[in-house]
Design a protein around this motif. Structure first.
Motif, PDB file in Angstrom:
ATOM      1  N   LYS A 108       0.828  -1.207   0.000  1.00 31.17           N
ATOM      2  CA  LYS A 108       0.000   0.000   0.000  1.00 31.17           C
ATOM      3  C   LYS A 108       0.864   1.260   0.000  1.00 31.17           C
ATOM      4  O   LYS A 108       0.505   2.264  -0.621  1.00 31.17           O
ATOM      5  CB  LYS A 108      -0.931  -0.030   1.213  1.00 31.17           C
ATOM      6  CG  LYS A 108      -1.893  -1.214   1.184  1.00 31.17           C
ATOM      7  CD  LYS A 108      -2.684  -1.337   2.479  1.00 31.17           C
ATOM      8  CE  LYS A 108      -3.563  -2.578   2.455  1.00 31.17           C
ATOM      9  NZ  LYS A 108      -4.287  -2.789   3.734  1.00 31.17           N
ATOM     10  N   VAL A 109       2.000   1.202   0.675  1.00 28.98           N
ATOM     11  CA  VAL A 109       2.904   2.353   0.657  1.00 28.98           C
ATOM     12  C   VAL A 109       3.461   2.562  -0.747  1.00 28.98           C
ATOM     13  O   VAL A 109       3.480   3.683  -1.265  1.00 28.98           O
ATOM     14  CB  VAL A 109       4.058   2.165   1.668  1.00 28.98           C
ATOM     15  CG1 VAL A 109       5.093   3.274   1.506  1.00 28.98           C
ATOM     16  CG2 VAL A 109       3.519   2.153   3.094  1.00 28.98           C
ATOM     17  N   ILE A 110       3.903   1.488  -1.382  1.00 27.17           N
ATOM     18  CA  ILE A 110       4.443   1.596  -2.736  1.00 27.17           C
ATOM     19  C   ILE A 110       3.398   2.149  -3.693  1.00 27.17           C
ATOM     20  O   ILE A 110       3.689   3.006  -4.531  1.00 27.17           O
ATOM     21  CB  ILE A 110       4.976   0.227  -3.213  1.00 27.17           C
ATOM     22  CG1 ILE A 110       6.247  -0.146  -2.440  1.00 27.17           C
ATOM     23  CG2 ILE A 110       5.251   0.232  -4.722  1.00 27.17           C
ATOM     24  CD1 ILE A 110       6.730  -1.557  -2.668  1.00 27.17           C
ATOM     25  N   ASP A 111       2.168   1.678  -3.562  1.00 23.40           N
ATOM     26  CA  ASP A 111       1.092   2.134  -4.448  1.00 23.40           C
ATOM     27  C   ASP A 111       0.804   3.624  -4.304  1.00 23.40           C
ATOM     28  O   ASP A 111       0.409   4.288  -5.259  1.00 23.40           O
ATOM     29  CB  ASP A 111      -0.188   1.341  -4.179  1.00 23.40           C
ATOM     30  CG  ASP A 111      -0.122  -0.083  -4.704  1.00 23.40           C
ATOM     31  OD1 ASP A 111       0.776  -0.373  -5.523  1.00 23.40           O
ATOM     32  OD2 ASP A 111      -0.950  -0.914  -4.275  1.00 23.40           O
ATOM     33  N   SER A 112       0.999   4.167  -3.112  1.00 24.81           N
ATOM     34  CA  SER A 112       0.562   5.540  -2.843  1.00 24.81           C
ATOM     35  C   SER A 112       1.685   6.566  -2.882  1.00 24.81           C
ATOM     36  O   SER A 112       1.417   7.762  -2.726  1.00 24.81           O
ATOM     37  CB  SER A 112      -0.128   5.607  -1.467  1.00 24.81           C
ATOM     38  OG  SER A 112       0.772   5.257  -0.437  1.00 24.81           O
ATOM     39  N   CYS A 113       2.929   6.127  -3.108  1.00 25.68           N
ATOM     40  CA  CYS A 113       4.065   7.050  -3.013  1.00 25.68           C
ATOM     41  C   CYS A 113       4.907   7.045  -4.285  1.00 25.68           C
ATOM     42  O   CYS A 113       4.713   6.219  -5.183  1.00 25.68           O
ATOM     43  CB  CYS A 113       4.924   6.697  -1.804  1.00 25.68           C
ATOM     44  SG  CYS A 113       4.061   6.961  -0.235  1.00 25.68           S
ATOM     45  N   ASP A 114       5.842   8.002  -4.329  1.00 29.86           N
ATOM     46  CA  ASP A 114       6.686   8.190  -5.501  1.00 29.86           C
ATOM     47  C   ASP A 114       8.120   7.686  -5.291  1.00 29.86           C
ATOM     48  O   ASP A 114       8.744   7.178  -6.201  1.00 29.86           O
ATOM     49  CB  ASP A 114       6.759   9.685  -5.850  1.00 29.86           C
ATOM     50  CG  ASP A 114       5.391  10.328  -5.917  1.00 29.86           C
ATOM     51  OD1 ASP A 114       4.494   9.716  -6.500  1.00 29.86           O
ATOM     52  OD2 ASP A 114       5.233  11.445  -5.385  1.00 29.86           O
ATOM     53  N   LEU A 115       8.612   7.884  -4.087  1.00 30.68           N
ATOM     54  CA  LEU A 115       9.967   7.495  -3.707  1.00 30.68           C
ATOM     55  C   LEU A 115       9.845   6.688  -2.425  1.00 30.68           C
ATOM     56  O   LEU A 115       9.237   7.157  -1.451  1.00 30.68           O
ATOM     57  CB  LEU A 115      10.818   8.749  -3.473  1.00 30.68           C
ATOM     58  CG  LEU A 115      12.191   8.586  -2.819  1.00 30.68           C
ATOM     59  CD1 LEU A 115      13.114   7.742  -3.682  1.00 30.68           C
ATOM     60  CD2 LEU A 115      12.806   9.962  -2.550  1.00 30.68           C
ATOM     61  N   VAL A 116      10.379   5.466  -2.405  1.00 29.77           N
ATOM     62  CA  VAL A 116      10.184   4.608  -1.241  1.00 29.77           C
ATOM     63  C   VAL A 116      11.503   4.341  -0.530  1.00 29.77           C
ATOM     64  O   VAL A 116      12.556   4.225  -1.152  1.00 29.77           O
ATOM     65  CB  VAL A 116       9.498   3.271  -1.609  1.00 29.77           C
ATOM     66  CG1 VAL A 116       8.082   3.532  -2.084  1.00 29.77           C
ATOM     67  CG2 VAL A 116      10.275   2.496  -2.660  1.00 29.77           C
ATOM     68  N   ILE A 117      11.422   4.255   0.790  1.00 32.80           N
ATOM     69  CA  ILE A 117      12.549   3.957   1.669  1.00 32.80           C
ATOM     70  C   ILE A 117      12.331   2.563   2.234  1.00 32.80           C
ATOM     71  O   ILE A 117      11.320   2.318   2.902  1.00 32.80           O
ATOM     72  CB  ILE A 117      12.655   4.994   2.798  1.00 32.80           C
ATOM     73  CG1 ILE A 117      12.921   6.390   2.224  1.00 32.80           C
ATOM     74  CG2 ILE A 117      13.738   4.604   3.788  1.00 32.80           C
ATOM     75  CD1 ILE A 117      12.852   7.501   3.260  1.00 32.80           C
ATOM     76  N   LEU A 118      13.246   1.650   1.965  1.00 37.03           N
ATOM     77  CA  LEU A 118      13.121   0.256   2.386  1.00 37.03           C
ATOM     78  C   LEU A 118      14.074  -0.005   3.549  1.00 37.03           C
ATOM     79  O   LEU A 118      15.285  -0.133   3.359  1.00 37.03           O
ATOM     80  CB  LEU A 118      13.441  -0.687   1.222  1.00 37.03           C
ATOM     81  CG  LEU A 118      12.679  -0.441  -0.087  1.00 37.03           C
ATOM     82  CD1 LEU A 118      13.088  -1.468  -1.142  1.00 37.03           C
ATOM     83  CD2 LEU A 118      11.172  -0.476   0.143  1.00 37.03           C
ATOM     84  N   THR A 119      13.521  -0.084   4.761  1.00 40.96           N
ATOM     85  CA  THR A 119      14.358  -0.246   5.953  1.00 40.96           C
ATOM     86  C   THR A 119      13.779  -1.284   6.910  1.00 40.96           C
ATOM     87  O   THR A 119      13.887  -1.153   8.125  1.00 40.96           O
ATOM     88  CB  THR A 119      14.519   1.108   6.667  1.00 40.96           C
ATOM     89  OG1 THR A 119      13.243   1.756   6.779  1.00 40.96           O
ATOM     90  CG2 THR A 119      15.461   2.020   5.920  1.00 40.96           C
TER      91      THR A 119
END
Length: 459
Positions: A108-119
């Motif tokens: 859901k975060v990936i679907d709603s955002c442009d730049l993602v932080i994977l931590t």
């Protein structure tokens, strides 16, 4: 490594990126139309995730906002948001509908955002990276990028697709963005200050890490996710999760990965069953091309010698690399032949010295911040940037070392990279059974060099 800091609107950002039809397609899919906001999504909101989000919001790029967040545990996501709001009240724009919890919240975060932080814990990284790249999103992801060879190969595959889609990727091996290391590499490669490297040592010897008690009603799977550092399928052991920083420096300075590894390791202070599966010490001898050997030490033990640094011996001298910035080189007689100085006002420094004062020679930028400055500048200016290749290579080097210490055998690079042993399941949901289970006495399977242990696969 210092990025351009001229304020740029979101529309300029996209316009510079979309210089070809293919790039235009990526840009249109990556940024929501009709908005000046660049929506950042945080996936994994522990200490490092919160730090990375803070740095992403601290760049000079206009319109960057935190739009969504997720964590396996909702209280951690809410705690991270509270801390970030104290620093970036206007930039944290996450309402309750975009606070996601559970192991599938990343989608859901990936679907709603442009730049993602994977931590998140490292075991999840290959699958989160795959989802982000397939969705056409630029990525910052922490090291290591996997815990096993299949995960490394997945990251390598997706790195190529990221290039095809004109996406930018930064991996959190921040020494590659640190001025003292960059200058030291120039001294070694361009000035030949120590001659040809013939050997080296890399260290991460420290006191240990945290542990979290099992909560009432918590499943075995979620207990392990909460204590991810102590399980190979989630962490890859501390040689992979932490010591990768120093191992990466060895690969960087030698210009490639080792051809084999052998070593030893075990548990001398971690004698309680609560410490899961990981060792408290590893010692690995990595052999590179031309028979160059790098000795690697990492240790989680209290009351003993600590060191976090790297050094390389050449035909003409030695270079010493220290994370604080105190990097220097000597000849074989011990005479200093080079010393790193931070950038700054040389005139003020000289004046201070004349007055008998120890003058500050300048302050280098925080490499953790430079990572995000550089990533956003590369997106804005449409410059190639993809750290996933060396992130995968250094992760595989760490995994190779773990294979050597767990088995007690010499392991070749090609057989390690080709291994089909997959510690991280392909799919993990809240209903998934934990990949490793304690026995009747509460002990988890722990590798014993030279012996076959039920529940432990190495290569």
């Amino acid at each position: 490594m210092t990025p351009t800091t001229t304020p740029t609107t979101r529309r300029d950002f996209i316009g510079k990126t979309a210089v070809t039809a293919g790039a235009l397609t990526v840009a249109q899919s990556a940024w929501a139309a009709g908005s000046d906001k660049i929506k950042v999504g945080l996936i994994g909101s522990g200490g490092r995730g919160s730090g990375a989000a803070n740095q992403a919001l601290s760049t000079k790029q206009e319109g960057v906002v935190l739009h969504a967040i997720c964590d396996a545990f909702k209280e951690k996501a809410e705690g991270a948001l509270s801390n970030l709001r104290t620093k970036h009240a206007e930039k944290v724009q996450v309402d309750d509908s975009r606070i996601f919890a559970g192991l599938d919240g990343y989608k859901k975060v990936i679907d709603s955002c442009d730049l993602v932080i994977l931590t998140t814990p490292p075991g999840f990284r290959p699958y989160h990276f795959e989802a982000a790249i397939n969705a056409g999103k630029n990525v910052f992801m922490e090291k290591p990028v996997a815990v096993d060879a299949p995960g490394v190969r997945k990251v390598q595959e997706m790195a190529k697709i990221a290039d095809e889609k004109n996406l930018k990727v930064v991996v959190g091996l921040q020494r590659r963005y640190q001025n003292c290391y960059i200058e030291a590499l120039k001294q070694v490669k361009e000035q030949n200050i120590i001659g040809d490297i013939v050997s080296g040592q890399v260290y991460w010897n420290g006191g240990g890490i945290w542990f979290r008690d099992k909560q009432p009603g918590q499943s075995e799977l979620m207990y392990q996710v909460n204590n991810w550092y102590h399980f190979t399928w989630l962490c890859g052991d501390h040689i992979n999760e932490q010591h990768i920083h120093n191992i990466d420096v060895a690969n960087w300075f030698l210009g490639g990965h080792p051809i084999s590894a052998q070593g030893m390791g075990g548990r001398q202070q971690r004698v309680d069953k609560k410490w899961g599966q990981i060792y408290d010490h590893h010692y690995v001898e990595y052999t590179y091309a031309n028979n160059v050997r790098i000795n690697s030490q990492c240790r989680h033990q209290a009351g003993v010698y600590n060191a976090v640094r790297e050094e390389f011996t050449g035909t003409k001298g030695k270079i010493y690399l220290i994370n604080s910035g105190a990097c220097y080189a000597t000849d074989h007689a011990g005479n200093t032949i080079w010393k790193y100085r931070p950038s700054g006002d040389a005139g003020a420094a000289a004046e201070g010295e004349q007055k008998g004062k120890k003058a500050r020679r300048g302050t280098d930028p925080d490499p953790y911040q430079v990572e995000h400055d550089t990533l956003q500048a590369a997106i804005r200016d449409n410059k190639p940037l993809n750290n996933a290749y060396y992130g995968a290579e250094s992760t595989m080097t760490s995994v190779l070392g773990r294979m050597a210490t767990y088995s007690g055998k010499e392991i070749k690079w090609d057989e390690a990279l080709g291994s089909k042993v997959q510690h991280m399941p392909a799919i993990v949901t809240a209903e998934t059974e934990a990949p490793v289970k304690p026995n009747a006495d509460g002990w988890y399977p722990i590798a014993i060099p030279g012996q076959k242990v039920e529940g432990v696969e190495i290569l």
